[in-house]
Design an enzyme around this catalytic site. Sequence first.
Site, PDB file in Angstrom:
ATOM      1  N   TYR A 110      -1.674 -13.000 -28.865  1.00 17.46           N
ATOM      2  CA  TYR A 110      -2.770 -12.764 -29.806  1.00 17.46           C
ATOM      3  C   TYR A 110      -3.460 -14.063 -30.221  1.00 17.46           C
ATOM      4  O   TYR A 110      -4.588 -14.036 -30.703  1.00 17.46           O
ATOM      5  CB  TYR A 110      -2.276 -12.044 -31.067  1.00 17.46           C
ATOM      6  CG  TYR A 110      -1.839 -10.612 -30.841  1.00 17.46           C
ATOM      7  CD1 TYR A 110      -2.047  -9.993 -29.610  1.00 17.46           C
ATOM      8  CD2 TYR A 110      -1.223  -9.884 -31.838  1.00 17.46           C
ATOM      9  CE1 TYR A 110      -1.646  -8.692 -29.392  1.00 17.46           C
ATOM     10  CE2 TYR A 110      -0.819  -8.575 -31.620  1.00 17.46           C
ATOM     11  CZ  TYR A 110      -1.032  -7.982 -30.398  1.00 17.46           C
ATOM     12  OH  TYR A 110      -0.631  -6.690 -30.183  1.00 17.46           O
ATOM     13  N   LYS A 155      11.082  -9.709 -22.392  1.00 21.45           N
ATOM     14  CA  LYS A 155      10.896  -9.254 -21.015  1.00 21.45           C
ATOM     15  C   LYS A 155      11.248 -10.448 -20.121  1.00 21.45           C
ATOM     16  O   LYS A 155      10.443 -10.915 -19.308  1.00 21.45           O
ATOM     17  CB  LYS A 155       9.428  -8.801 -20.853  1.00 21.45           C
ATOM     18  CG  LYS A 155       9.095  -8.146 -19.564  1.00 21.45           C
ATOM     19  CD  LYS A 155       9.510  -6.690 -19.472  1.00 21.45           C
ATOM     20  CE  LYS A 155       9.147  -6.128 -18.115  1.00 21.45           C
ATOM     21  NZ  LYS A 155       9.880  -4.940 -17.754  1.00 21.45           N
ATOM     22  N   ASP A 160      10.678  -2.700 -22.246  1.00 22.42           N
ATOM     23  CA  ASP A 160      10.443  -1.347 -21.726  1.00 22.42           C
ATOM     24  C   ASP A 160      11.630  -0.442 -22.052  1.00 22.42           C
ATOM     25  O   ASP A 160      11.472   0.705 -22.480  1.00 22.42           O
ATOM     26  CB  ASP A 160      10.136  -1.369 -20.219  1.00 22.42           C
ATOM     27  CG  ASP A 160      11.001  -2.343 -19.433  1.00 22.42           C
ATOM     28  OD1 ASP A 160      11.723  -3.147 -20.052  1.00 22.42           O
ATOM     29  OD2 ASP A 160      10.978  -2.300 -18.188  1.00 22.42           O
ATOM     30  N   ASP A 168       4.339  -5.329 -32.255  1.00 21.74           N
ATOM     31  CA  ASP A 168       3.206  -4.502 -32.669  1.00 21.74           C
ATOM     32  C   ASP A 168       3.395  -3.083 -32.135  1.00 21.74           C
ATOM     33  O   ASP A 168       3.291  -2.088 -32.867  1.00 21.74           O
ATOM     34  CB  ASP A 168       1.929  -5.144 -32.087  1.00 21.74           C
ATOM     35  CG  ASP A 168       0.661  -4.544 -32.652  1.00 21.74           C
ATOM     36  OD1 ASP A 168       0.754  -3.640 -33.491  1.00 21.74           O
ATOM     37  OD2 ASP A 168      -0.436  -4.981 -32.250  1.00 21.74           O
ATOM     38  N   ASP A 188       5.043   0.474 -34.211  1.00 19.54           N
ATOM     39  CA  ASP A 188       4.236   1.684 -34.370  1.00 19.54           C
ATOM     40  C   ASP A 188       4.979   2.896 -33.810  1.00 19.54           C
ATOM     41  O   ASP A 188       4.946   3.978 -34.394  1.00 19.54           O
ATOM     42  CB  ASP A 188       2.881   1.547 -33.651  1.00 19.54           C
ATOM     43  CG  ASP A 188       1.794   1.051 -34.602  1.00 19.54           C
ATOM     44  OD1 ASP A 188       2.146   0.349 -35.578  1.00 19.54           O
ATOM     45  OD2 ASP A 188       0.612   1.349 -34.367  1.00 19.54           O
TER      46      ASP A 188
END
Length: 354
Positions: free
Chosen positions: A138, A188, A220, A244, A248
Amino acid sequence: MKLAVLPGDGIGPEIVAQAVKVLDALKSEGAKIELEQAPIGGAGYDAAGDPLPEATLKLAREADAVLLGAVGGPQYDTLDRPLRPERGLLRIRKELNLFANLRPALLYPELAGASSLKPEVVSGLDIMIVRELTGDVYFGQPRGIEVRNGERVGFNTMIYSESEVRRVAHVAFGIAMKRGKKLCSVEKANVLECSELWKEVMIEVGKQYPEVELSHMYVDNAAMQIIKWPKQFDTLVTGNIFGDILSDAASMLSGSIGMLPSASLDENNKGMYEPIHGSAPDIAGKNLANPLATILSVAMMYRYTFADPATADRIENAVKQVIAQGYRTADIYTEGTQKVSCSEMGDAVVKALN
Ligand code: NAD
């Protein structure tokens, strides 16, 4: 204590007004909190042509804590990128150096029916996601859209320095110590060098917390496990973009995104407190929004910045009580419960507090 109150856009002003009712109730008992409001996001753009006006940033810097509603709305989606509401939010997090984002996902037993998962999978759920907030893809440079070989390409940079990982690791281990002493680091590392470094630093910091059981999971798989058997987790720590998305997903376990608070802390526990949801333009101005995530954000403020766990417990217990009494905003309503508006829910919490 000085508190900067930034309602923002959409449902922001409605939900923040309910949290302010709770703060006013505490003030009427003698709590010394000074509240000052300022615009941010689209409201900042409307007022001063900037999603993070200079005066708002100054107020936030001077305050001990910041309470934020939400930002954004379709009317701002066509503005130049730096003027969009979400940029104001990213900037204030960065300017205040709020690198550790704490997102609890907790299921009140009475809301098990509101979750999209089976009650036995989610009832009793209590996990804490610690998301790094000021680094990663980001903020990484270079970023942009440009023409290469005759076609447009979009690019961003995933980047973490050791010190950035280390400081959020310490926050996460500290929280795990106060909870179930189990920390799962999500990355990851099988494909990303950035994640490889993340994992190495987590293991290194973990040596200072021998009581905490550290585990590692690829993002994942973590996405799958959060839906499959979320109760296997106690505390999770992860980077900005993975956090993020995972937080959620975790929010849905608890019935509604309108139930989940968050805290974003700097090195000295100064914090910005906000619900994890957005400005919900579809229900804005209708007095329908669930204000509990914002009220629970005030509880987190008492816990982490004001170091007053007794008041934090009191606010959380008031929320538990209104849920047990059957009050529900539309997003968590099920048959047999009592549907209330945003402001009625705020009033019910104040009553329970007293
Ligand atoms: P959203 O979280 O605003 O809404 C998603 C869905 O959840 C909507 O159906 C909405 O009605 C519902 N919802 C959200 N909060 C609720 C509440 N308190 N009570 C009841 N229902 C609630 O996400 P979105 O629709 O993707 O985004 C809307 C705007 O918010 C966009 O401009 C986006 O950029 C912005 N946004 C801001 C933040 C923030 O301020 N932290 C976070 C996410 C999105």
